[in-house]
Design an enzyme around this catalytic site. Structure first.
Site, PDB file in Angstrom:
ATOM      1  N   SER A   1       0.843  -1.204   0.000  1.00  0.00           N
ATOM      2  CA  SER A   1       0.000   0.000   0.000  1.00  0.00           C
ATOM      3  C   SER A   1       0.872   1.245   0.000  1.00  0.00           C
ATOM      4  O   SER A   1       1.952   1.275   0.606  1.00  0.00           O
ATOM      5  CB  SER A   1      -0.877  -0.040   1.250  1.00  0.00           C
ATOM      6  OG  SER A   1      -1.561   1.158   1.385  1.00  0.00           O
ATOM      7  N   TYR A  12      -2.336  -1.237  10.957  1.00  0.00           N
ATOM      8  CA  TYR A  12      -2.611  -1.810   9.637  1.00  0.00           C
ATOM      9  C   TYR A  12      -1.484  -1.474   8.658  1.00  0.00           C
ATOM     10  O   TYR A  12      -0.930  -2.359   7.998  1.00  0.00           O
ATOM     11  CB  TYR A  12      -3.973  -1.325   9.112  1.00  0.00           C
ATOM     12  CG  TYR A  12      -4.133  -1.540   7.617  1.00  0.00           C
ATOM     13  CD1 TYR A  12      -3.822  -2.766   7.026  1.00  0.00           C
ATOM     14  CD2 TYR A  12      -4.575  -0.516   6.786  1.00  0.00           C
ATOM     15  CE1 TYR A  12      -3.943  -2.957   5.654  1.00  0.00           C
ATOM     16  CE2 TYR A  12      -4.709  -0.706   5.421  1.00  0.00           C
ATOM     17  CZ  TYR A  12      -4.382  -1.928   4.852  1.00  0.00           C
ATOM     18  OH  TYR A  12      -4.496  -2.110   3.498  1.00  0.00           O
ATOM     19  N   LYS A  26       1.869  -3.851   6.584  1.00  0.00           N
ATOM     20  CA  LYS A  26       2.296  -3.880   5.170  1.00  0.00           C
ATOM     21  C   LYS A  26       3.819  -3.765   5.076  1.00  0.00           C
ATOM     22  O   LYS A  26       4.469  -4.469   4.288  1.00  0.00           O
ATOM     23  CB  LYS A  26       1.647  -2.730   4.385  1.00  0.00           C
ATOM     24  CG  LYS A  26       0.164  -2.883   4.197  1.00  0.00           C
ATOM     25  CD  LYS A  26      -0.139  -4.002   3.217  1.00  0.00           C
ATOM     26  CE  LYS A  26      -1.598  -4.314   3.091  1.00  0.00           C
ATOM     27  NZ  LYS A  26      -1.902  -5.572   2.453  1.00  0.00           N
TER      28      LYS A  26
HETATM   29  P1  NAD Z   1     -11.545  -6.887   0.476  1.00  0.00           P
HETATM   30  O1  NAD Z   1     -11.890  -6.708   1.929  1.00  0.00           O
HETATM   31  O2  NAD Z   1     -12.521  -6.442  -0.557  1.00  0.00           O
HETATM   32  O3  NAD Z   1     -11.298  -8.420   0.221  1.00  0.00           O
HETATM   33  C1  NAD Z   1     -10.899  -9.224   1.263  1.00  0.00           C
HETATM   34  C2  NAD Z   1     -11.317 -10.671   1.006  1.00  0.00           C
HETATM   35  O4  NAD Z   1     -10.650 -11.553   1.928  1.00  0.00           O
HETATM   36  C3  NAD Z   1     -12.778 -10.929   1.195  1.00  0.00           C
HETATM   37  O5  NAD Z   1     -13.225 -11.668   0.093  1.00  0.00           O
HETATM   38  C4  NAD Z   1     -12.824 -11.747   2.519  1.00  0.00           C
HETATM   39  O6  NAD Z   1     -13.937 -12.632   2.549  1.00  0.00           O
HETATM   40  C5  NAD Z   1     -11.532 -12.505   2.490  1.00  0.00           C
HETATM   41  N1  NAD Z   1     -10.982 -12.918   3.808  1.00  0.00           N
HETATM   42  C6  NAD Z   1     -10.962 -12.206   4.959  1.00  0.00           C
HETATM   43  N2  NAD Z   1     -10.378 -12.921   5.950  1.00  0.00           N
HETATM   44  C7  NAD Z   1      -9.980 -14.103   5.419  1.00  0.00           C
HETATM   45  C8  NAD Z   1      -9.295 -15.264   5.931  1.00  0.00           C
HETATM   46  N3  NAD Z   1      -8.894 -15.374   7.218  1.00  0.00           N
HETATM   47  N4  NAD Z   1      -9.040 -16.292   5.095  1.00  0.00           N
HETATM   48  C9  NAD Z   1      -9.432 -16.218   3.786  1.00  0.00           C
HETATM   49  N5  NAD Z   1     -10.070 -15.169   3.258  1.00  0.00           N
HETATM   50  C10 NAD Z   1     -10.344 -14.107   4.060  1.00  0.00           C
HETATM   51  O7  NAD Z   1     -10.079  -6.224   0.255  1.00  0.00           O
HETATM   52  P2  NAD Z   1      -9.455  -5.477  -1.011  1.00  0.00           P
HETATM   53  O8  NAD Z   1      -9.840  -4.042  -1.008  1.00  0.00           O
HETATM   54  O9  NAD Z   1      -9.693  -6.289  -2.221  1.00  0.00           O
HETATM   55  O10 NAD Z   1      -7.910  -5.490  -0.632  1.00  0.00           O
HETATM   56  C11 NAD Z   1      -7.054  -6.523  -1.064  1.00  0.00           C
HETATM   57  C12 NAD Z   1      -5.629  -6.215  -0.635  1.00  0.00           C
HETATM   58  O11 NAD Z   1      -5.219  -4.943  -1.150  1.00  0.00           O
HETATM   59  C13 NAD Z   1      -5.415  -6.117   0.888  1.00  0.00           C
HETATM   60  O12 NAD Z   1      -4.173  -6.694   1.179  1.00  0.00           O
HETATM   61  C14 NAD Z   1      -5.363  -4.628   1.167  1.00  0.00           C
HETATM   62  O13 NAD Z   1      -4.608  -4.341   2.303  1.00  0.00           O
HETATM   63  C15 NAD Z   1      -4.677  -4.142  -0.110  1.00  0.00           C
HETATM   64  N6  NAD Z   1      -4.936  -2.737  -0.412  1.00  0.00           N
HETATM   65  C16 NAD Z   1      -6.224  -2.331  -0.644  1.00  0.00           C
HETATM   66  C17 NAD Z   1      -6.477  -0.984  -0.953  1.00  0.00           C
HETATM   67  C18 NAD Z   1      -7.895  -0.508  -1.180  1.00  0.00           C
HETATM   68  O14 NAD Z   1      -8.121   0.700  -1.196  1.00  0.00           O
HETATM   69  N7  NAD Z   1      -8.867  -1.390  -1.392  1.00  0.00           N
HETATM   70  C19 NAD Z   1      -5.420  -0.074  -1.034  1.00  0.00           C
HETATM   71  C20 NAD Z   1      -4.112  -0.527  -0.808  1.00  0.00           C
HETATM   72  C21 NAD Z   1      -3.873  -1.877  -0.496  1.00  0.00           C
HETATM   73  C1  WQD Z   2      -9.863   9.492   0.441  1.00  0.00           C
HETATM   74  C2  WQD Z   2     -10.051  10.931   0.858  1.00  0.00           C
HETATM   75  C3  WQD Z   2     -10.588  11.214   3.190  1.00  0.00           C
HETATM   76  C4  WQD Z   2     -14.482   9.210   2.992  1.00  0.00           C
HETATM   77  C5  WQD Z   2      -7.719   4.327   2.487  1.00  0.00           C
HETATM   78  C6  WQD Z   2      -6.996   3.660   3.612  1.00  0.00           C
HETATM   79  C7  WQD Z   2      -5.726   3.064   3.131  1.00  0.00           C
HETATM   80  C8  WQD Z   2      -5.864   2.296   1.807  1.00  0.00           C
HETATM   81  C9  WQD Z   2      -6.778   2.918   0.813  1.00  0.00           C
HETATM   82  C10 WQD Z   2      -5.610  -0.039   1.968  1.00  0.00           C
HETATM   83  C11 WQD Z   2      -9.411  11.239   2.218  1.00  0.00           C
HETATM   84  C12 WQD Z   2     -11.738  11.665   2.302  1.00  0.00           C
HETATM   85  C13 WQD Z   2     -13.265   9.767   2.653  1.00  0.00           C
HETATM   86  C14 WQD Z   2     -15.530  10.090   3.408  1.00  0.00           C
HETATM   87  C15 WQD Z   2     -14.062  11.969   3.076  1.00  0.00           C
HETATM   88  N1  WQD Z   2      -6.353   0.979   1.999  1.00  0.00           N
HETATM   89  N2  WQD Z   2     -13.040  11.107   2.696  1.00  0.00           N
HETATM   90  N3  WQD Z   2     -15.270  11.436   3.420  1.00  0.00           N
HETATM   91  O1  WQD Z   2      -7.857   7.266   3.361  1.00  0.00           O
HETATM   92  O2  WQD Z   2      -6.670   7.744   1.173  1.00  0.00           O
HETATM   93  O3  WQD Z   2      -6.947   5.422   1.976  1.00  0.00           O
HETATM   94  O4  WQD Z   2      -7.966   3.393   1.423  1.00  0.00           O
HETATM   95  O5  WQD Z   2      -4.428  -0.105   2.122  1.00  0.00           O
HETATM   96  O6  WQD Z   2      -5.286   2.284   4.189  1.00  0.00           O
HETATM   97  O7  WQD Z   2      -6.715   4.609   4.641  1.00  0.00           O
HETATM   98  O8  WQD Z   2      -8.908   6.618   1.114  1.00  0.00           O
HETATM   99  O9  WQD Z   2     -11.189   6.683   0.190  1.00  0.00           O
HETATM  100  O10 WQD Z   2     -10.888   6.542   2.704  1.00  0.00           O
HETATM  101  O11 WQD Z   2     -10.288   8.652   1.521  1.00  0.00           O
HETATM  102  O12 WQD Z   2     -13.889  13.210   3.124  1.00  0.00           O
HETATM  103  O13 WQD Z   2     -16.646   9.658   3.752  1.00  0.00           O
HETATM  104  O14 WQD Z   2     -11.461  11.171   1.014  1.00  0.00           O
HETATM  105  O15 WQD Z   2     -10.412  12.105   4.264  1.00  0.00           O
HETATM  106  O16 WQD Z   2      -8.906  12.521   2.147  1.00  0.00           O
HETATM  107  P1  WQD Z   2      -7.561   6.867   1.982  1.00  0.00           P
HETATM  108  P2  WQD Z   2     -10.393   7.041   1.390  1.00  0.00           P
END
Ligand code: NAD
Ligand code: WQD
Length: 353
Positions: free
Chosen positions: A130, A155, A159
Protein backbone atom coordinates in the site's frame (compact mmCIF):
# COMPACT_ATOMS: atom_id res chain seq x y z
CA UNK A 1 8.07 -29.67 -19.74
CA UNK A 2 4.90 -27.60 -20.10
CA UNK A 3 4.87 -24.24 -18.34
CA UNK A 4 2.82 -24.08 -15.16
CA UNK A 5 -0.37 -22.13 -15.79
CA UNK A 6 -2.17 -22.05 -12.47
CA UNK A 7 -2.42 -18.92 -10.36
CA UNK A 8 -3.50 -19.11 -6.72
CA UNK A 9 -5.27 -16.03 -5.39
CA UNK A 10 -5.68 -15.52 -1.66
CA UNK A 11 -8.81 -13.48 -1.00
CA UNK A 12 -9.83 -13.84 -4.59
CA UNK A 13 -13.48 -12.90 -4.02
CA UNK A 14 -12.74 -9.50 -2.46
CA UNK A 15 -12.69 -6.21 -4.33
CA UNK A 16 -9.26 -6.24 -5.97
CA UNK A 17 -8.87 -10.04 -6.00
CA UNK A 18 -12.08 -10.65 -7.98
CA UNK A 19 -11.25 -8.03 -10.62
CA UNK A 20 -7.74 -9.42 -10.95
CA UNK A 21 -9.10 -12.95 -11.31
CA UNK A 22 -11.07 -11.89 -14.42
CA UNK A 23 -7.90 -10.61 -16.10
CA UNK A 24 -5.99 -13.86 -15.55
CA UNK A 25 -8.91 -16.09 -16.52
CA UNK A 26 -9.49 -14.12 -19.71
CA UNK A 27 -5.82 -14.72 -20.56
CA UNK A 28 -6.45 -18.50 -20.17
CA UNK A 29 -4.76 -19.05 -16.85
CA UNK A 30 -6.37 -21.53 -14.45
CA UNK A 31 -7.24 -19.60 -11.35
CA UNK A 32 -7.63 -21.10 -7.87
CA UNK A 33 -9.30 -18.84 -5.34
CA UNK A 34 -9.14 -19.23 -1.58
CA UNK A 35 -11.39 -17.03 0.53
CA UNK A 36 -13.34 -17.51 3.76
CA UNK A 37 -16.20 -15.21 2.63
CA UNK A 38 -15.80 -13.11 5.77
CA UNK A 39 -15.92 -9.90 3.76
CA UNK A 40 -17.28 -11.11 0.41
CA UNK A 41 -20.08 -13.19 -1.09
CA UNK A 42 -19.96 -16.38 -3.11
CA UNK A 43 -22.01 -14.52 -5.75
CA UNK A 44 -18.71 -12.90 -6.83
CA UNK A 45 -17.88 -16.32 -8.35
CA UNK A 46 -21.04 -16.13 -10.47
CA UNK A 47 -20.13 -12.66 -11.70
CA UNK A 48 -16.59 -13.78 -12.52
CA UNK A 49 -18.11 -16.65 -14.49
CA UNK A 50 -20.57 -14.35 -16.28
CA UNK A 51 -17.66 -12.11 -17.36
CA UNK A 52 -15.11 -14.76 -18.33
CA UNK A 53 -17.33 -17.75 -19.22
CA UNK A 54 -15.16 -19.89 -16.95
CA UNK A 55 -15.49 -20.76 -13.29
CA UNK A 56 -12.35 -20.58 -11.19
CA UNK A 57 -11.69 -23.35 -8.70
CA UNK A 58 -12.83 -22.08 -5.31
CA UNK A 59 -11.88 -23.22 -1.80
CA UNK A 60 -13.76 -21.72 1.11
CA UNK A 61 -11.05 -21.73 3.74
CA UNK A 62 -9.47 -19.56 6.35
CA UNK A 63 -5.83 -18.72 5.78
CA UNK A 64 -5.24 -19.08 9.49
CA UNK A 65 -5.80 -22.80 9.07
CA UNK A 66 -2.43 -24.23 7.97
CA UNK A 67 -3.65 -27.74 7.28
CA UNK A 68 -6.51 -26.60 5.00
CA UNK A 69 -4.13 -24.45 3.00
CA UNK A 70 -1.58 -27.27 2.88
CA UNK A 71 -4.28 -29.57 1.47
CA UNK A 72 -4.97 -27.14 -1.40
CA UNK A 73 -1.26 -26.99 -2.23
CA UNK A 74 -0.97 -30.76 -1.91
CA UNK A 75 -3.54 -31.04 -4.66
CA UNK A 76 -2.38 -28.26 -7.01
CA UNK A 77 1.18 -27.19 -6.16
CA UNK A 78 2.86 -28.98 -9.05
CA UNK A 79 0.97 -26.66 -11.44
CA UNK A 80 0.97 -23.41 -9.47
CA UNK A 81 3.27 -20.86 -11.04
CA UNK A 82 2.47 -17.92 -8.81
CA UNK A 83 0.53 -16.76 -5.76
CA UNK A 84 -1.25 -13.40 -5.68
CA UNK A 85 -1.40 -12.54 -2.01
CA UNK A 86 -4.26 -10.10 -1.35
CA UNK A 87 -5.09 -11.31 2.14
CA UNK A 88 -5.12 -8.60 4.79
CA UNK A 89 -7.52 -7.03 7.18
CA UNK A 90 -7.60 -3.40 6.08
CA UNK A 91 -9.55 -1.01 8.30
CA UNK A 92 -7.26 1.60 9.84
CA UNK A 93 -9.65 2.48 12.70
CA UNK A 94 -10.07 -1.21 13.61
CA UNK A 95 -6.32 -1.75 13.63
CA UNK A 96 -5.89 1.14 16.10
CA UNK A 97 -8.59 -0.32 18.27
CA UNK A 98 -7.19 -3.87 18.18
CA UNK A 99 -3.53 -3.98 17.04
CA UNK A 100 -3.11 -7.65 18.00
CA UNK A 101 -5.86 -8.61 15.59
CA UNK A 102 -3.93 -7.00 12.75
CA UNK A 103 -0.48 -8.31 13.62
CA UNK A 104 -1.96 -11.72 14.28
CA UNK A 105 -4.05 -11.93 11.11
CA UNK A 106 -2.02 -10.08 8.50
CA UNK A 107 1.41 -11.31 9.51
CA UNK A 108 0.60 -14.83 10.66
CA UNK A 109 -1.53 -15.45 7.58
CA UNK A 110 1.42 -14.48 5.43
CA UNK A 111 3.83 -16.68 7.37
CA UNK A 112 1.41 -19.59 7.04
CA UNK A 113 1.17 -19.02 3.32
CA UNK A 114 4.94 -18.71 2.84
CA UNK A 115 5.58 -21.88 4.84
CA UNK A 116 3.13 -23.82 2.70
CA UNK A 117 4.54 -22.32 -0.50
CA UNK A 118 8.06 -23.21 0.59
CA UNK A 119 7.04 -26.76 1.48
CA UNK A 120 5.53 -27.24 -1.98
CA UNK A 121 8.26 -25.35 -3.87
CA UNK A 122 5.99 -22.59 -5.16
CA UNK A 123 8.35 -19.65 -5.14
CA UNK A 124 6.83 -16.64 -6.87
CA UNK A 125 4.52 -14.18 -5.15
CA UNK A 126 2.92 -10.83 -5.86
CA UNK A 127 2.04 -8.99 -2.67
CA UNK A 128 -0.65 -6.32 -2.18
CA UNK A 129 1.20 -3.55 -0.43
CA UNK A 130 0.00 0.00 0.00
CA UNK A 131 1.04 3.58 -0.67
CA UNK A 132 0.30 4.25 2.96
CA UNK A 133 3.79 3.02 3.89
CA UNK A 134 5.36 6.29 2.66
CA UNK A 135 6.35 8.99 5.13
CA UNK A 136 3.82 11.21 3.33
CA UNK A 137 3.95 14.10 5.79
CA UNK A 138 7.68 14.60 5.31
CA UNK A 139 8.18 13.74 1.64
CA UNK A 140 7.78 15.88 -1.43
CA UNK A 141 5.19 14.22 -3.72
CA UNK A 142 5.15 12.27 -5.97
CA UNK A 143 6.57 9.36 -3.97
CA UNK A 144 9.13 6.97 -5.45
CA UNK A 145 9.84 3.42 -4.30
CA UNK A 146 13.18 4.43 -2.78
CA UNK A 147 11.59 7.17 -0.65
CA UNK A 148 11.52 7.00 3.13
CA UNK A 149 8.76 4.97 4.80
CA UNK A 150 6.92 5.61 8.05
CA UNK A 151 3.59 4.32 9.29
CA UNK A 152 1.16 5.73 11.83
CA UNK A 153 -1.13 2.78 12.61
CA UNK A 154 -0.93 -1.02 12.97
CA UNK A 155 -2.61 -1.81 9.64
CA UNK A 156 -0.10 0.19 7.62
CA UNK A 157 2.76 -1.18 9.75
CA UNK A 158 1.78 -4.75 8.86
CA UNK A 159 2.30 -3.88 5.17
CA UNK A 160 5.80 -2.67 5.87
CA UNK A 161 6.64 -5.68 8.04
CA UNK A 162 5.46 -8.07 5.30
CA UNK A 163 7.49 -6.21 2.66
CA UNK A 164 10.58 -6.63 4.86
CA UNK A 165 9.74 -10.26 5.54
CA UNK A 166 9.53 -10.95 1.80
CA UNK A 167 12.77 -9.06 1.19
CA UNK A 168 14.49 -11.33 3.74
CA UNK A 169 13.12 -14.41 1.98
CA UNK A 170 14.88 -13.29 -1.20
CA UNK A 171 18.16 -12.92 0.65
CA UNK A 172 17.73 -16.53 1.64
CA UNK A 173 16.91 -17.39 -1.97
CA UNK A 174 13.45 -18.73 -1.32
CA UNK A 175 10.98 -16.51 -3.15
CA UNK A 176 10.80 -14.00 -5.96
CA UNK A 177 8.49 -11.20 -4.93
CA UNK A 178 6.95 -8.14 -6.49
CA UNK A 179 5.26 -5.90 -3.92
CA UNK A 180 2.75 -3.59 -5.55
CA UNK A 181 2.11 -0.42 -3.55
CA UNK A 182 -1.44 0.51 -4.57
CA UNK A 183 -2.48 4.13 -4.20
CA UNK A 184 -6.30 4.55 -4.15
CA UNK A 185 -8.08 1.86 -6.22
CA UNK A 186 -11.59 2.90 -7.28
CA UNK A 187 -14.20 2.04 -9.90
CA UNK A 188 -15.85 -1.17 -11.08
CA UNK A 189 -15.49 -3.82 -13.79
CA UNK A 190 -16.59 -2.42 -17.21
CA UNK A 191 -19.28 -5.15 -17.43
CA UNK A 192 -20.99 -3.31 -14.54
CA UNK A 193 -21.82 -6.59 -12.80
CA UNK A 194 -18.75 -6.67 -10.54
CA UNK A 195 -17.66 -4.08 -7.98
CA UNK A 196 -16.71 -4.25 -4.32
CA UNK A 197 -19.44 -6.00 -2.37
CA UNK A 198 -18.13 -6.24 1.17
CA UNK A 199 -20.04 -7.45 4.20
CA UNK A 200 -18.58 -4.54 6.16
CA UNK A 201 -19.77 -1.09 5.04
CA UNK A 202 -16.97 0.43 2.92
CA UNK A 203 -15.55 3.68 4.27
CA UNK A 204 -13.80 4.93 1.15
CA UNK A 205 -14.71 8.15 -0.59
CA UNK A 206 -16.31 6.98 -3.87
CA UNK A 207 -18.76 4.43 -2.38
CA UNK A 208 -19.96 7.14 0.00
CA UNK A 209 -20.27 9.77 -2.74
CA UNK A 210 -22.35 7.41 -4.86
CA UNK A 211 -24.60 6.49 -1.93
CA UNK A 212 -25.37 10.18 -1.50
CA UNK A 213 -26.01 10.45 -5.26
CA UNK A 214 -28.46 7.54 -5.02
CA UNK A 215 -30.23 9.10 -2.07
CA UNK A 216 -29.25 6.26 0.31
CA UNK A 217 -27.35 8.69 2.53
CA UNK A 218 -28.30 12.31 3.01
CA UNK A 219 -24.85 13.91 3.04
CA UNK A 220 -21.19 13.16 2.58
CA UNK A 221 -18.99 13.83 5.60
CA UNK A 222 -15.93 15.66 4.32
CA UNK A 223 -13.07 14.88 6.64
CA UNK A 224 -11.68 18.32 7.18
CA UNK A 225 -10.79 21.30 5.01
CA UNK A 226 -7.70 22.78 6.53
CA UNK A 227 -5.01 20.88 4.66
CA UNK A 228 -2.12 22.55 2.91
CA UNK A 229 -3.54 21.98 -0.59
CA UNK A 230 -5.02 24.40 -3.17
CA UNK A 231 -8.64 23.86 -2.03
CA UNK A 232 -7.76 22.79 1.54
CA UNK A 233 -9.06 19.22 1.08
CA UNK A 234 -6.87 16.08 0.82
CA UNK A 235 -5.33 15.08 -2.49
CA UNK A 236 -5.16 11.44 -3.55
CA UNK A 237 -3.93 9.42 -6.52
CA UNK A 238 -7.01 7.41 -7.54
CA UNK A 239 -6.55 4.52 -9.97
CA UNK A 240 -9.16 2.37 -11.70
CA UNK A 241 -9.36 -1.13 -10.20
CA UNK A 242 -8.91 -2.69 -13.67
CA UNK A 243 -5.63 -0.80 -14.04
CA UNK A 244 -4.61 -2.31 -10.69
CA UNK A 245 -5.73 -5.77 -11.87
CA UNK A 246 -3.80 -5.44 -15.13
CA UNK A 247 -0.70 -4.33 -13.20
CA UNK A 248 -0.78 -7.76 -11.49
CA UNK A 249 -0.88 -9.39 -14.88
CA UNK A 250 2.10 -7.34 -16.06
CA UNK A 251 4.01 -8.20 -12.88
CA UNK A 252 3.22 -11.90 -13.41
CA UNK A 253 4.52 -11.75 -16.99
CA UNK A 254 7.68 -10.09 -15.72
CA UNK A 255 8.24 -12.94 -13.26
CA UNK A 256 7.38 -15.63 -15.83
CA UNK A 257 9.76 -14.18 -18.41
CA UNK A 258 12.58 -14.69 -15.95
CA UNK A 259 11.97 -18.43 -15.97
CA UNK A 260 14.30 -19.85 -18.56
CA UNK A 261 14.12 -23.17 -20.33
CA UNK A 262 17.37 -25.08 -20.77
CA UNK A 263 18.36 -27.42 -23.60
CA UNK A 264 16.72 -30.45 -22.07
CA UNK A 265 13.51 -28.40 -21.73
CA UNK A 266 13.58 -28.56 -17.95
CA UNK A 267 12.38 -25.25 -16.49
CA UNK A 268 14.21 -23.45 -13.77
CA UNK A 269 13.77 -20.10 -12.13
CA UNK A 270 16.36 -17.36 -12.38
CA UNK A 271 17.94 -15.75 -9.29
CA UNK A 272 15.24 -14.66 -6.81
CA UNK A 273 14.31 -11.00 -6.89
CA UNK A 274 12.48 -8.55 -4.68
CA UNK A 275 10.96 -5.52 -6.39
CA UNK A 276 8.57 -2.83 -5.23
CA UNK A 277 6.41 -0.91 -7.72
CA UNK A 278 4.00 1.95 -7.16
CA UNK A 279 0.60 1.38 -8.72
CA UNK A 280 -0.78 4.85 -9.24
CA UNK A 281 -1.25 7.43 -11.98
CA UNK A 282 0.48 10.70 -10.96
CA UNK A 283 -2.88 12.46 -11.58
CA UNK A 284 -4.24 13.97 -8.42
CA UNK A 285 -7.75 14.78 -7.31
CA UNK A 286 -8.84 16.53 -4.12
CA UNK A 287 -11.95 15.60 -2.17
CA UNK A 288 -13.61 18.81 -3.42
CA UNK A 289 -12.76 17.91 -7.03
CA UNK A 290 -14.15 14.39 -6.57
CA UNK A 291 -17.44 15.85 -5.33
CA UNK A 292 -17.62 18.08 -8.41
CA UNK A 293 -16.70 15.20 -10.77
CA UNK A 294 -19.40 12.94 -9.34
CA UNK A 295 -21.96 15.75 -9.55
CA UNK A 296 -21.10 16.27 -13.21
CA UNK A 297 -21.15 12.58 -14.18
CA UNK A 298 -24.30 11.55 -12.33
CA UNK A 299 -25.94 14.95 -12.87
CA UNK A 300 -27.02 15.42 -9.26
CA UNK A 301 -26.05 17.81 -6.54
CA UNK A 302 -24.10 16.17 -3.69
CA UNK A 303 -24.87 17.45 -0.21
CA UNK A 304 -21.90 17.49 2.12
CA UNK A 305 -20.85 18.69 5.52
CA UNK A 306 -17.36 19.44 6.80
CA UNK A 307 -16.66 17.08 9.68
CA UNK A 308 -13.72 16.26 11.92
CA UNK A 309 -10.19 15.37 10.78
CA UNK A 310 -9.46 11.62 10.60
CA UNK A 311 -6.29 11.11 12.64
CA UNK A 312 -4.53 9.05 9.97
CA UNK A 313 -5.28 11.26 6.93
CA UNK A 314 -2.35 12.90 5.16
CA UNK A 315 -2.69 16.01 2.98
CA UNK A 316 -1.22 14.53 -0.20
CA UNK A 317 -0.56 11.00 -1.45
CA UNK A 318 0.72 10.83 -4.99
CA UNK A 319 2.60 8.14 -6.96
CA UNK A 320 5.60 8.38 -9.18
CA UNK A 321 4.56 5.49 -11.48
CA UNK A 322 7.72 5.42 -13.62
CA UNK A 323 9.19 2.25 -12.18
CA UNK A 324 6.08 0.21 -13.06
CA UNK A 325 6.29 1.63 -16.58
CA UNK A 326 9.97 0.78 -16.96
CA UNK A 327 10.05 -2.59 -15.20
CA UNK A 328 6.59 -3.97 -15.97
CA UNK A 329 5.90 -2.00 -19.16
CA UNK A 330 2.62 -0.99 -17.62
CA UNK A 331 0.83 2.30 -17.02
CA UNK A 332 -2.74 3.20 -16.08
CA UNK A 333 -5.08 3.67 -19.05
CA UNK A 334 -8.49 4.58 -17.60
CA UNK A 335 -9.73 8.12 -17.08
CA UNK A 336 -11.49 9.79 -14.18
CA UNK A 337 -14.80 9.47 -16.07
CA UNK A 338 -14.39 5.67 -16.12
CA UNK A 339 -13.54 5.57 -12.40
CA UNK A 340 -16.90 7.10 -11.54
CA UNK A 341 -19.05 5.96 -14.45
CA UNK A 342 -18.29 2.23 -14.09
CA UNK A 343 -19.22 2.27 -10.40
CA UNK A 344 -22.35 4.36 -11.04
CA UNK A 345 -23.52 2.04 -13.84
CA UNK A 346 -22.87 -0.95 -11.57
CA UNK A 347 -25.11 0.55 -8.88
CA UNK A 348 -27.87 1.17 -11.41
CA UNK A 349 -27.54 -2.13 -13.27
CA UNK A 350 -30.87 -3.97 -13.16
CA UNK A 351 -29.35 -7.17 -14.63
CA UNK A 352 -27.29 -7.61 -11.48
CA UNK A 353 -30.33 -7.82 -9.17
P1 NAD B 1 -11.54 -6.89 0.48
O1 NAD B 1 -11.89 -6.71 1.93
O2 NAD B 1 -12.52 -6.44 -0.56
O3 NAD B 1 -11.30 -8.42 0.22
C1 NAD B 1 -10.90 -9.22 1.26
C2 NAD B 1 -11.32 -10.67 1.01
O4 NAD B 1 -10.65 -11.55 1.93
C3 NAD B 1 -12.78 -10.93 1.19
O5 NAD B 1 -13.23 -11.67 0.09
C4 NAD B 1 -12.82 -11.75 2.52
O6 NAD B 1 -13.94 -12.63 2.55
C5 NAD B 1 -11.53 -12.51 2.49
N1 NAD B 1 -10.98 -12.92 3.81
C6 NAD B 1 -10.96 -12.21 4.96
N2 NAD B 1 -10.38 -12.92 5.95
C7 NAD B 1 -9.98 -14.10 5.42
C8 NAD B 1 -9.29 -15.26 5.93
N3 NAD B 1 -8.89 -15.37 7.22
N4 NAD B 1 -9.04 -16.29 5.10
C9 NAD B 1 -9.43 -16.22 3.79
N5 NAD B 1 -10.07 -15.17 3.26
C10 NAD B 1 -10.34 -14.11 4.06
O7 NAD B 1 -10.08 -6.22 0.25
P2 NAD B 1 -9.45 -5.48 -1.01
O8 NAD B 1 -9.84 -4.04 -1.01
O9 NAD B 1 -9.69 -6.29 -2.22
O10 NAD B 1 -7.91 -5.49 -0.63
C11 NAD B 1 -7.05 -6.52 -1.06
C12 NAD B 1 -5.63 -6.22 -0.63
O11 NAD B 1 -5.22 -4.94 -1.15
C13 NAD B 1 -5.42 -6.12 0.89
O12 NAD B 1 -4.17 -6.69 1.18
C14 NAD B 1 -5.36 -4.63 1.17
O13 NAD B 1 -4.61 -4.34 2.30
C15 NAD B 1 -4.68 -4.14 -0.11
N6 NAD B 1 -4.94 -2.74 -0.41
C16 NAD B 1 -6.22 -2.33 -0.64
C17 NAD B 1 -6.48 -0.98 -0.95
C18 NAD B 1 -7.90 -0.51 -1.18
O14 NAD B 1 -8.12 0.70 -1.20
N7 NAD B 1 -8.87 -1.39 -1.39
C19 NAD B 1 -5.42 -0.07 -1.03
C20 NAD B 1 -4.11 -0.53 -0.81
C21 NAD B 1 -3.87 -1.88 -0.50
C1 WQD C 1 -9.86 9.49 0.44
C2 WQD C 1 -10.05 10.93 0.86
C3 WQD C 1 -10.59 11.21 3.19
C4 WQD C 1 -14.48 9.21 2.99
C5 WQD C 1 -7.72 4.33 2.49
C6 WQD C 1 -7.00 3.66 3.61
C7 WQD C 1 -5.73 3.06 3.13
C8 WQD C 1 -5.86 2.30 1.81
C9 WQD C 1 -6.78 2.92 0.81
C10 WQD C 1 -5.61 -0.04 1.97
C11 WQD C 1 -9.41 11.24 2.22
C12 WQD C 1 -11.74 11.66 2.30
C13 WQD C 1 -13.27 9.77 2.65
C14 WQD C 1 -15.53 10.09 3.41
C15 WQD C 1 -14.06 11.97 3.08
N1 WQD C 1 -6.35 0.98 2.00
N2 WQD C 1 -13.04 11.11 2.70
N3 WQD C 1 -15.27 11.44 3.42
O1 WQD C 1 -7.86 7.27 3.36
O2 WQD C 1 -6.67 7.74 1.17
O3 WQD C 1 -6.95 5.42 1.98
O4 WQD C 1 -7.97 3.39 1.42
O5 WQD C 1 -4.43 -0.11 2.12
O6 WQD C 1 -5.29 2.28 4.19
O7 WQD C 1 -6.72 4.61 4.64
O8 WQD C 1 -8.91 6.62 1.11
O9 WQD C 1 -11.19 6.68 0.19
O10 WQD C 1 -10.89 6.54 2.70
O11 WQD C 1 -10.29 8.65 1.52
O12 WQD C 1 -13.89 13.21 3.12
O13 WQD C 1 -16.65 9.66 3.75
O14 WQD C 1 -11.46 11.17 1.01
O15 WQD C 1 -10.41 12.11 4.26
O16 WQD C 1 -8.91 12.52 2.15
P1 WQD C 1 -7.56 6.87 1.98
P2 WQD C 1 -10.39 7.04 1.39
Amino acid sequence: MAQKKKILITWGLGYIGSHTATVFIEAWYDVIIVDNLSNSHESALEWIKAITWRTPKFYELDLRNYSDLDAVFEKHASDIALVLHFAAKKAVWESCHDPFLYYDHNILWTINLLKVMNKHKVNQIIFSSSATVYDAENLLPPFSETDRTKTTNPYWTTKLIIENLLRDMVMHKWFSTIALRYFNPIGAHPSHILWENPKWVPTNLLPFLLKVAKGEIEKLSVFWNDYDTPDWTCIRDYIHVMDVAEAHFAAAQYLFNRVEINETSETYTAEPIFEICNIGTWYWKSVAEMIWIVETIVDKEIQYEIQWRRSWDVAVSLANPLKAKQLLNREAKRTVVQWVEDAWLYLNNEKRK
